[in-house]
Design an enzyme around this catalytic site. Structure first.
Site, short mmCIF file in Angstrom:
data_model
loop_
_atom_site.label_atom_id
_atom_site.label_comp_id
_atom_site.label_asym_id
_atom_site.label_seq_id
_atom_site.Cartn_x
_atom_site.Cartn_y
_atom_site.Cartn_z
N ASP A 26 0.88 -1.16 0.00
CA ASP A 26 0.00 0.00 0.00
C ASP A 26 0.93 1.22 0.00
OD1 ASP A 26 -2.36 1.61 0.41
OD2 ASP A 26 -1.67 1.85 2.47
N ASP A 43 -1.35 -0.74 6.13
CA ASP A 43 -1.52 -0.21 7.48
C ASP A 43 -2.94 0.25 7.79
OD1 ASP A 43 -1.05 3.30 7.55
OD2 ASP A 43 -1.42 2.10 5.78
N ASP A 103 -7.06 -1.85 4.21
CA ASP A 103 -6.09 -2.86 3.78
C ASP A 103 -6.39 -4.24 4.38
OD1 ASP A 103 -4.61 -1.06 2.26
OD2 ASP A 103 -3.42 -0.44 3.98
#
Length: 622
Positions: A322, A515, A519
């Protein structure tokens, strides 16, 4: 050493002294034999008792049964010295193994000694009272004096200090905190007095979750451990029946061929075969290798939830990231306000108020730039539109704040922006009002992390983000990430990971690093989910298989190296233990190997395998 280990050590010493005296001093047989039996029973009575209980409970085939049958059989053949020596060296090996495991557990316990014993709470008279952290409610003010552990997660409301976070992150660099800073439990207060308002109960705090992860890690076994467990269940009865066949078939065949049967010789070989075959080295060293690997990783601030994830990480060839909060700091700042059709201060106020219910870093940056206290009574009907932005009613007018897709959804013509950063468009009552540019910063070690991953054998790095293409491409270019996919919704990220999973080789694994709450689905779907633990959301940490406690992406390559070292040690032990045993079993069956060789094949191999397993703790220089 614990009491049990000390007691066993005394038994070993007594039996060893007796054994040496008997072997050195020439004694009459009527004295020598009773002394051998005393030494044998002193060192082996518990093994005989366990073997008897196993037979009674119909759980016959274990190492206690093998040792009992082999040594009692040796006594029956009047090989008293060998029977005593086998039992003595077996117990020395067991004691050594117990001590080694206990020491590694102690090392890990010390590394993870972060559970606070108490929390200081002020009573009505202003006096400090030490209470159990479990009894402290959310919103309570706790006082942390220099030298004490922060008991519960919270926000500093008074004081400033330096915190030692080494037990959580593996890093010795202290962290400065002052009023309004968030602090997590398990840190040690080094300098000033802090007053902290708790934001979680102790059971939900960082320290509790970490301890729970470490304590439960051993319950999730790797394929190697599962294989060894299945192997031992099949292997032990197989060698028992093989030993019985070795004792009976050759003499019976000799009788049929009119040759001397010599049952004594073949019984001795069968007993030697049993001692050699004991699978202690495998059964003990493989779980110990994973346990040590997980402990070594914990020391470096990498929490692995189970040995199965450590094994999967060793085969990782693709790492998917990410962007926000993972490769970038997630510390956004307003870089500019453009094409405003109303005063810029008013545009920023509307955007900050609309985003005030969100915990996203973008929202925090808008609130920080606005700088004033938000009057929540002015805000109504807040609706977060996943992957698009926020809709709210402020002072009776409808405000939209979000990306290009939000403007398109409501058919609002907007001004495109070519600045590098995240663009927040604002529309008021269906009319475009302008946009705000918000920039993010790369994490200090992000570029090094990608280079380290490629050196660690990663084939491809990929970045998934909801950001616009221009921002995503710039970040990927700076970091030298191989592929980047931008403007993705949470479900799009899952789909991309699914696509990568379908293309990879069956023995190659994909790790996803994230995080945020959005996600969590991707972390669960990837072969290995890696979450940023210090600033990451609870949902991401719960969904992940591995947690990086200091949010440093450089630790990903460290975790992969630890996993590879651990698996390398596991296979070393498997090949070494099985190889030596097969050779010695063959030598024992044809009469070349005696009981002394059998002792090495059992106890010696186990000690070497355990020593090798403990090497997995040493990961500092990887």
């Amino acid at each position: 050493m614990n009491k049990k280990q000390k007691k066993m050590l005394k038994r070993i010493i007594v039996a060893s002294i007796l054994f040496i005296i008997i072997k050195v001093v020439k004694l009459p047989e009527y004295i020598e034999i009773p002394l051998f039996l005393v030494a044998y029973l002193e060192i082996g009575y518990d093994i005989l008792l366990k073997a008897f209980k196993g037979i009674r409970n119909r759980q016959v085939f274990d190492e206690n049964f093998l040792m009992a049958v082999a040594t009692v059989g040796a006594i029956g053949l009047k090989s008293f010295d060998e029977a005593t020596a086998v039992m003595l060296f077996y117990q020395i090996g067991e004691w050594f193994q117990s001590y080694a495991v206990g020491k590694s557990r102690k090392n890990i316990t010390e590394l993870m000694d972060i559970r606070p014993d108490y929390a200081n709470v002020e009573d009505e008279d202003g006096n400090l009272e030490q209470v159990d952290p479990d009894e402290v409610e959310i919103g309570t003010i706790i006082v942390v004096k220099p030298g004490e552990k922060v008991a519960i997660d919270g926000i500093v409301i008074e004081g400033s200090s330096t915190l030692n976070t080494a037990a959580l992150t593996g890093e010795s660099l202290p962290r400065e905190v002052s009023e309004n800073d968030e602090v997590i439990s398990g840190c040690i207060n080094m300098t000033g007095l802090l007053k902290i308002k708790t934001t979680k109960e102790f059971g939900e705090s960082t320290v509790s979750k970490i301890l729970d992860l470490v304590e439960n890690a051993s319950s999730k076994k790797s394929r190697s451990e599962a294989f060894i467990s299945r192997f031992a269940r099949i292997y032990t009865p197989a060698v028992c029946y093989s030993a019985l066949a070795l004792f009976l078939l050759p003499p019976v065949f000799n009788l049929i061929m009119s040759n001397p049967a010599d049952f004594g010789t073949w019984l001795y070989r069968a007993l030697t075969f049993l001692v050699i075959s004991c699978p202690c080295a495998l059964v003990i060293s493989i779980p110990l290798s994973f346990f040590a690997g997980i402990g070594g990783a914990s020391n470096q601030g990498v929490l692995v939830k189970g040995s199965n994830y450590l094994e999967a990480l060793a085969s990782c060839k693709y790492v998917v990231f990410d962007k926000t909060g993972t490769m970038t700091q997630g510390v956004f700042e307003v870089a500019g306000i453009h094409h405003a059709n109303i005063p810029e201060e008013k545009l920023l106020e509307y955007a900050a108020m609309a985003e005030s219910y969100s915990t996203h870093p973008i929202s925090k940056s808008l609130l920080k730039a606005y700088g004033n206290t938000i009057d929540k009574s002015r805000i109504e009907n807040v609706e977060e539109i996943s992957g698009h932005g926020v809709k709210a009613v402020i002072d009776g007018v409808q405000v939209l704040a979000g990306n290009d897709k939000l403007m398109k959804m409501y058919n609002i013509p907007y001004q495109e922006c070519h600045s590098i950063g995240t663009i927040v468009h604002v529309a008021i009552d269906g009319k475009y009002a302008g946009h705000i540019v918000i920039s993010d910063m790369l994490k200090p070690h992000a570029k090094e992390a990608i280079e380290a991953l490629k050196k660690a054998g990663i084939k491809q790095t990929v970045m998934l983000t909801g950001d616009v293409k221009s921002v995503a491409d710039k970040v990927a270019s700076e970091l030298h990430i191989d592929k980047v996919y931008s403007e993705l919704l949470p479900q799009d990220k899952v789909n991309k990971v699914e696509e990568l999973l379908s293309l990879k080789h069956s023995k190659e694994n994909i790790a996803f690093v994230g995080d945020g709450i959005n996600d969590a689905p991707v972390l669960s779907r990837a072969d290995i989910g890696i979450a940023m633990g210090a600033l990451g959301s609870d949902a991401a940490i719960e969904a992940a298989d591995i947690v990086l406690m200091d949010d440093d992406p450089l630790k990903i390559s460290k975790a992969i190296k630890i996993a590879k070292k651990c698996i390398h040690i596991v296979y070393e032990n498997i090949y070494f233990a099985i190889g030596v045993k097969l050779i010695c079993l063959l030598l024992g069956a044809i009469g070349i190997a005696n009981m002394w060789v059998a002792i090495f094949a059992d106890v010696g191999v186990m000690i070497i395998a355990v020593l090798n397993a403990i090497r997995a703790l040493n990961v500092k220089n990887l």
